[in-house]
Design a protein around this motif. Structure first.
Motif, PDB file in Angstrom:
ATOM      1  N   MET A 103       0.851  -1.561  -0.169  1.00 26.54           N
ATOM      2  CA  MET A 103       0.117   0.232  -0.082  1.00 26.54           C
ATOM      3  C   MET A 103       1.063   1.066  -0.203  1.00 26.54           C
ATOM      4  SD  MET A 103      -2.656   1.253   2.931  1.00 26.54           S
ATOM      5  CE  MET A 103      -3.598  -0.218   2.986  1.00 26.54           C
ATOM      6  N   PRO A 104       0.819   1.952  -0.755  1.00 28.24           N
ATOM      7  CA  PRO A 104       1.217   2.953  -0.941  1.00 28.24           C
ATOM      8  C   PRO A 104       1.497   4.437  -0.003  1.00 28.24           C
ATOM      9  CG  PRO A 104       0.759   2.945  -3.288  1.00 28.24           C
ATOM     10  CD  PRO A 104      -0.274   1.806  -2.218  1.00 28.24           C
ATOM     11  N   LYS A 105       2.408   4.570   0.349  1.00 28.40           N
ATOM     12  CA  LYS A 105       2.159   5.918   1.466  1.00 28.40           C
ATOM     13  C   LYS A 105       2.477   7.428   0.932  1.00 28.40           C
ATOM     14  CE  LYS A 105       3.781   5.193   5.315  1.00 28.40           C
ATOM     15  NZ  LYS A 105       4.942   4.610   6.626  1.00 28.40           N
ATOM     16  N   VAL A 106       1.491   7.743   2.001  1.00 28.45           N
ATOM     17  CA  VAL A 106       1.363   9.452   1.253  1.00 28.45           C
ATOM     18  C   VAL A 106       1.401  10.214   2.585  1.00 28.45           C
ATOM     19  CG1 VAL A 106      -0.532  11.055  -0.186  1.00 28.45           C
ATOM     20  CG2 VAL A 106      -0.361   9.397  -0.516  1.00 28.45           C
ATOM     21  N   LEU A 107       2.530  11.573   2.197  1.00 30.59           N
ATOM     22  CA  LEU A 107       2.024  12.699   3.639  1.00 30.59           C
ATOM     23  C   LEU A 107       1.704  13.887   3.043  1.00 30.59           C
ATOM     24  CD1 LEU A 107       3.204  13.836   6.195  1.00 30.59           C
ATOM     25  CD2 LEU A 107       5.053  14.040   4.842  1.00 30.59           C
ATOM     26  N   VAL A 108       0.120  13.952   3.650  1.00 31.18           N
ATOM     27  CA  VAL A 108      -0.238  14.893   3.050  1.00 31.18           C
ATOM     28  C   VAL A 108       0.180  16.749   4.261  1.00 31.18           C
ATOM     29  CG1 VAL A 108      -2.694  16.627   2.587  1.00 31.18           C
ATOM     30  CG2 VAL A 108      -2.202  14.073   2.264  1.00 31.18           C
ATOM     31  N   VAL A 109       1.230  17.524   3.681  1.00 27.90           N
ATOM     32  CA  VAL A 109       1.125  18.320   4.818  1.00 27.90           C
ATOM     33  C   VAL A 109       0.127  19.609   3.781  1.00 27.90           C
ATOM     34  CG1 VAL A 109       3.390  19.809   5.863  1.00 27.90           C
ATOM     35  CG2 VAL A 109       3.118  17.882   4.601  1.00 27.90           C
ATOM     36  N   ASP A 110      -0.033  19.649   4.184  1.00 27.06           N
ATOM     37  CA  ASP A 110      -1.480  21.821   4.773  1.00 27.06           C
ATOM     38  C   ASP A 110      -1.827  21.716   5.649  1.00 27.06           C
ATOM     39  OD1 ASP A 110      -3.281  23.293   3.813  1.00 27.06           O
ATOM     40  OD2 ASP A 110      -3.314  21.970   2.357  1.00 27.06           O
ATOM     41  N   ASP A 111      -1.741  23.394   6.107  1.00 30.27           N
ATOM     42  CA  ASP A 111      -2.394  23.638   7.477  1.00 30.27           C
ATOM     43  C   ASP A 111      -3.954  24.020   7.568  1.00 30.27           C
ATOM     44  OD1 ASP A 111      -1.660  25.627   4.861  1.00 30.27           O
ATOM     45  OD2 ASP A 111      -2.741  27.485   6.452  1.00 30.27           O
ATOM     46  N   GLU A 112      -4.691  23.349   6.250  1.00 32.73           N
ATOM     47  CA  GLU A 112      -5.721  23.736   6.214  1.00 32.73           C
ATOM     48  C   GLU A 112      -6.299  22.183   6.795  1.00 32.73           C
ATOM     49  OE1 GLU A 112      -8.662  25.883   2.718  1.00 32.73           O
ATOM     50  OE2 GLU A 112      -6.125  26.373   2.759  1.00 32.73           O
ATOM     51  N   ARG A 113      -7.776  22.427   7.668  1.00 26.60           N
ATOM     52  CA  ARG A 113      -7.620  20.654   7.975  1.00 26.60           C
ATOM     53  C   ARG A 113      -8.841  19.998   6.976  1.00 26.60           C
ATOM     54  NH1 ARG A 113      -8.503  18.269  13.886  1.00 26.60           N
ATOM     55  NH2 ARG A 113      -9.827  16.120  13.076  1.00 26.60           N
ATOM     56  N   SER A 114      -9.932  21.354   7.071  1.00 24.88           N
ATOM     57  CA  SER A 114     -10.606  20.796   5.677  1.00 24.88           C
ATOM     58  C   SER A 114     -10.085  20.283   4.456  1.00 24.88           C
ATOM     59  CB  SER A 114     -12.114  21.621   5.023  1.00 24.88           C
ATOM     60  OG  SER A 114     -10.525  22.432   5.294  1.00 24.88           O
ATOM     61  N   ILE A 115      -8.733  20.545   4.286  1.00 26.77           N
ATOM     62  CA  ILE A 115      -7.879  19.757   2.733  1.00 26.77           C
ATOM     63  C   ILE A 115      -7.241  18.561   3.145  1.00 26.77           C
ATOM     64  CG2 ILE A 115      -6.774  20.724   1.466  1.00 26.77           C
ATOM     65  CD1 ILE A 115      -6.687  22.894   1.181  1.00 26.77           C
ATOM     66  N   ARG A 116      -6.948  19.056   4.196  1.00 36.31           N
ATOM     67  CA  ARG A 116      -6.017  17.566   4.739  1.00 36.31           C
ATOM     68  C   ARG A 116      -7.381  16.033   5.078  1.00 36.31           C
ATOM     69  NH1 ARG A 116      -4.398  21.175   8.656  1.00 36.31           N
ATOM     70  NH2 ARG A 116      -5.281  19.635  10.709  1.00 36.31           N
ATOM     71  N   ASP A 117      -8.121  16.585   5.363  1.00 35.04           N
ATOM     72  CA  ASP A 117      -9.912  16.323   5.561  1.00 35.04           C
ATOM     73  C   ASP A 117      -9.862  15.196   3.872  1.00 35.04           C
ATOM     74  OD1 ASP A 117      -9.266  15.671   8.498  1.00 35.04           O
ATOM     75  OD2 ASP A 117     -10.761  17.062   8.869  1.00 35.04           O
ATOM     76  N   VAL A 118     -10.619  15.379   3.468  1.00 34.62           N
ATOM     77  CA  VAL A 118     -10.417  15.870   2.109  1.00 34.62           C
ATOM     78  C   VAL A 118      -9.984  14.913   1.752  1.00 34.62           C
ATOM     79  CG1 VAL A 118     -11.413  16.350  -0.128  1.00 34.62           C
ATOM     80  CG2 VAL A 118     -12.599  17.667   1.990  1.00 34.62           C
ATOM     81  N   LEU A 119      -8.140  15.222   1.365  1.00 35.74           N
ATOM     82  CA  LEU A 119      -7.389  14.557   0.673  1.00 35.74           C
ATOM     83  C   LEU A 119      -7.552  12.632   1.611  1.00 35.74           C
ATOM     84  CD1 LEU A 119      -4.841  17.328  -0.072  1.00 35.74           C
ATOM     85  CD2 LEU A 119      -6.709  16.016  -1.143  1.00 35.74           C
ATOM     86  N   ARG A 120      -7.122  13.011   3.298  1.00 35.81           N
ATOM     87  CA  ARG A 120      -7.177  12.068   3.762  1.00 35.81           C
ATOM     88  C   ARG A 120      -8.445  10.536   3.127  1.00 35.81           C
ATOM     89  NH1 ARG A 120      -9.590   9.961   7.431  1.00 35.81           N
ATOM     90  NH2 ARG A 120     -10.546  11.876   8.463  1.00 35.81           N
ATOM     91  N   ILE A 121      -9.669  10.893   3.668  1.00 38.89           N
ATOM     92  CA  ILE A 121     -11.005  10.195   2.677  1.00 38.89           C
ATOM     93  C   ILE A 121     -10.739   9.759   1.867  1.00 38.89           C
ATOM     94  CG2 ILE A 121     -13.075  10.501   2.253  1.00 38.89           C
ATOM     95  CD1 ILE A 121     -12.595  11.812   5.242  1.00 38.89           C
ATOM     96  N   PHE A 122     -10.375  10.718   0.447  1.00 42.49           N
ATOM     97  CA  PHE A 122      -9.961  10.493  -0.747  1.00 42.49           C
ATOM     98  C   PHE A 122      -8.968   9.442  -1.373  1.00 42.49           C
ATOM     99  CE2 PHE A 122      -8.273  11.085  -5.126  1.00 42.49           C
ATOM    100  CZ  PHE A 122      -9.593  10.592  -5.483  1.00 42.49           C
ATOM    101  N   LEU A 123      -7.984   9.344  -0.797  1.00 41.47           N
ATOM    102  CA  LEU A 123      -6.819   8.946  -0.737  1.00 41.47           C
ATOM    103  C   LEU A 123      -6.754   7.713   0.268  1.00 41.47           C
ATOM    104  CD1 LEU A 123      -4.243  11.060  -0.947  1.00 41.47           C
ATOM    105  CD2 LEU A 123      -4.681  10.261  -2.866  1.00 41.47           C
ATOM    106  N   GLU A 124      -7.528   7.248   0.500  1.00 43.72           N
ATOM    107  CA  GLU A 124      -7.514   5.726   1.972  1.00 43.72           C
ATOM    108  C   GLU A 124      -8.846   5.304   0.812  1.00 43.72           C
ATOM    109  OE1 GLU A 124      -8.728   6.912   6.058  1.00 43.72           O
ATOM    110  OE2 GLU A 124      -6.580   7.131   6.275  1.00 43.72           O
ATOM    111  N   LYS A 125     -10.170   5.851   0.434  1.00 46.99           N
ATOM    112  CA  LYS A 125     -10.759   5.059  -0.427  1.00 46.99           C
ATOM    113  C   LYS A 125     -10.027   4.562  -1.581  1.00 46.99           C
ATOM    114  CE  LYS A 125     -14.658   7.745   0.636  1.00 46.99           C
ATOM    115  NZ  LYS A 125     -15.904   8.436   0.225  1.00 46.99           N
TER     116      LYS A 125
END
Length: 116
Positions: free
Chosen positions: A1-23
């Motif tokens: 499973m590829p590992k991604v590090l998301v670095v962003d100060d906006e929580r909403s962006i982190r949450d959207v990217l996390r949910i999308f990429l985990e799916k």
């Protein structure tokens, strides 16, 4: 499973990217600033790709990228920016994506980098 590090100060962006990429089958770690990103990278934690916001309080994305490259870290980086004047051809990045992020473009870009 590829590992991604998301670095962003906006929580909403982190949450959207996390949910999308985990799916999509990625193992995702999210953090909110550049100093933490450098600490994680310095700790030896390995990632297949980093999504790095350019405009954050403290260290900016460009500064994080410069520090990574000084340390010979060659993890592929996609720079995320809301700035209009940011050049798409930034040394040391594999891609620059404009906010708001089109998730289809994001996943295509990630897959191109990881499979290229």
């Amino acid at each position: 499973m590829p590992k991604v590090l998301v670095v962003d100060d906006e929580r909403s962006i982190r949450d959207v990217l996390r949910i999308f990429l985990e799916k999509k089958g990625f193992d995702v770690t999210c953090i909110d600033d550049g100093s933490k990103a450098l600490s994680i990278i310095d700790s030896g934690e390995e990632y297949d790709i980093i999504l790095l916001d350019n405009r954050m309080p403290g260290l900016k994305g460009f500064e994080v990228l410069e520090e990574m490259r000084k340390k010979q870290t060659d993890i592929p980086v996609i720079l995320l920016t809301g700035s209009v004047g940011v050049n798409d051809d930034i040394p040391s990045t594999r891609a620059v994506l404009r906010k708001p992020i089109d998730l289809n473009t994001l996943i295509d870009t990630i897959n191109d980098i990881l499979n290229g």
